[in-house]
Design a protein around this motif. Structure first.
Motif, PDB file in Angstrom:
ATOM      1  N   SER A  20       0.829  -1.201   0.000  1.00 16.34           N
ATOM      2  CA  SER A  20       0.000   0.000   0.000  1.00 16.34           C
ATOM      3  C   SER A  20       0.868   1.257   0.000  1.00 16.34           C
ATOM      4  N   ASP A  21       0.482   2.233  -0.830  1.00 15.34           N
ATOM      5  CA  ASP A  21       1.230   3.478  -0.928  1.00 15.34           C
ATOM      6  C   ASP A  21       0.235   4.632  -1.009  1.00 15.34           C
ATOM      7  N   ARG A  23       0.464   7.692  -2.104  1.00 12.30           N
ATOM      8  CA  ARG A  23       0.512   8.504  -3.316  1.00 12.30           C
ATOM      9  C   ARG A  23       0.132   7.705  -4.556  1.00 12.30           C
ATOM     10  N   GLU A  26      -0.537   1.733  -4.758  1.00 12.51           N
ATOM     11  CA  GLU A  26       0.182   0.494  -4.463  1.00 12.51           C
ATOM     12  C   GLU A  26       1.543   0.528  -5.148  1.00 12.51           C
ATOM     13  N   GLU A  27       2.535   0.006  -4.479  1.00 12.58           N
ATOM     14  CA  GLU A  27       3.893  -0.138  -5.020  1.00 12.58           C
ATOM     15  C   GLU A  27       4.250  -1.619  -5.022  1.00 12.58           C
ATOM     16  N   ARG A  60      10.023  -1.038  -5.770  1.00 13.17           N
ATOM     17  CA  ARG A  60      10.464   0.010  -4.855  1.00 13.17           C
ATOM     18  C   ARG A  60      11.036  -0.608  -3.582  1.00 13.17           C
ATOM     19  N   TYR A  61      10.427  -1.691  -3.136  1.00 12.50           N
ATOM     20  CA  TYR A  61      10.841  -2.331  -1.884  1.00 12.50           C
ATOM     21  C   TYR A  61      11.361  -3.738  -2.149  1.00 12.50           C
ATOM     22  N   LEU A  89       7.292  -1.196   7.135  1.00 10.74           N
ATOM     23  CA  LEU A  89       7.242   0.192   6.644  1.00 10.74           C
ATOM     24  C   LEU A  89       6.715   1.139   7.724  1.00 10.74           C
ATOM     25  N   THR A  94      13.049  -0.542   5.773  1.00 12.73           N
ATOM     26  CA  THR A  94      12.856  -0.818   4.340  1.00 12.73           C
ATOM     27  C   THR A  94      13.831  -1.841   3.861  1.00 12.73           C
TER      28      THR A  94
END
Length: 94
Positions: A20-21, A23, A26-27, A60-61, A89, A94
């Motif tokens: 969940s992100d 901005r 989702e990432e 991203r992760y 997170l 991270t």
């Protein structure tokens, strides 16, 4: 992404999932269990993916883990991985 990463000689097991992100909504997140005796860092695996796929598919992760949560039948519990990643997170890891 899983198919690309599993080709890496240091990777024993991989799971790709949504994180969940606020901005983006989702990432992409990835859990990687390294092969026996292998050492690596998340940037190495991001670069490996970036050389083989479009830049927007690079996760991203990336977390390097010792084991995956499994069901009694031996399947990866991705919902548990998502929960554990969200907790990391929230805690600033991270």
């Amino acid at each position: 992404i899983e198919n690309v990463l599993i080709e890496h000689p240091k990777v024993a097991e991989v799971a790709v999932f949504g994180v969940s992100d606020p901005r983006m909504g989702e990432e992409v997140g990835v859990w990687i269990r390294l092969a026996e005796g292998a050492l690596g860092d998340p940037e190495e695996f991001r670069a490996f993916i970036g050389e083989r796929m479009s830049h927007f598919k690079v996760p991203r992760y990336v977390w390097l883990v010792d084991e995956f949560p499994m069901t009694v039948t031996g399947k990866v519990q991705k919902f548990r991985i998502r929960e554990m990643a969200a907790a990391c997170l929230r805690d600033g890891e991270t």
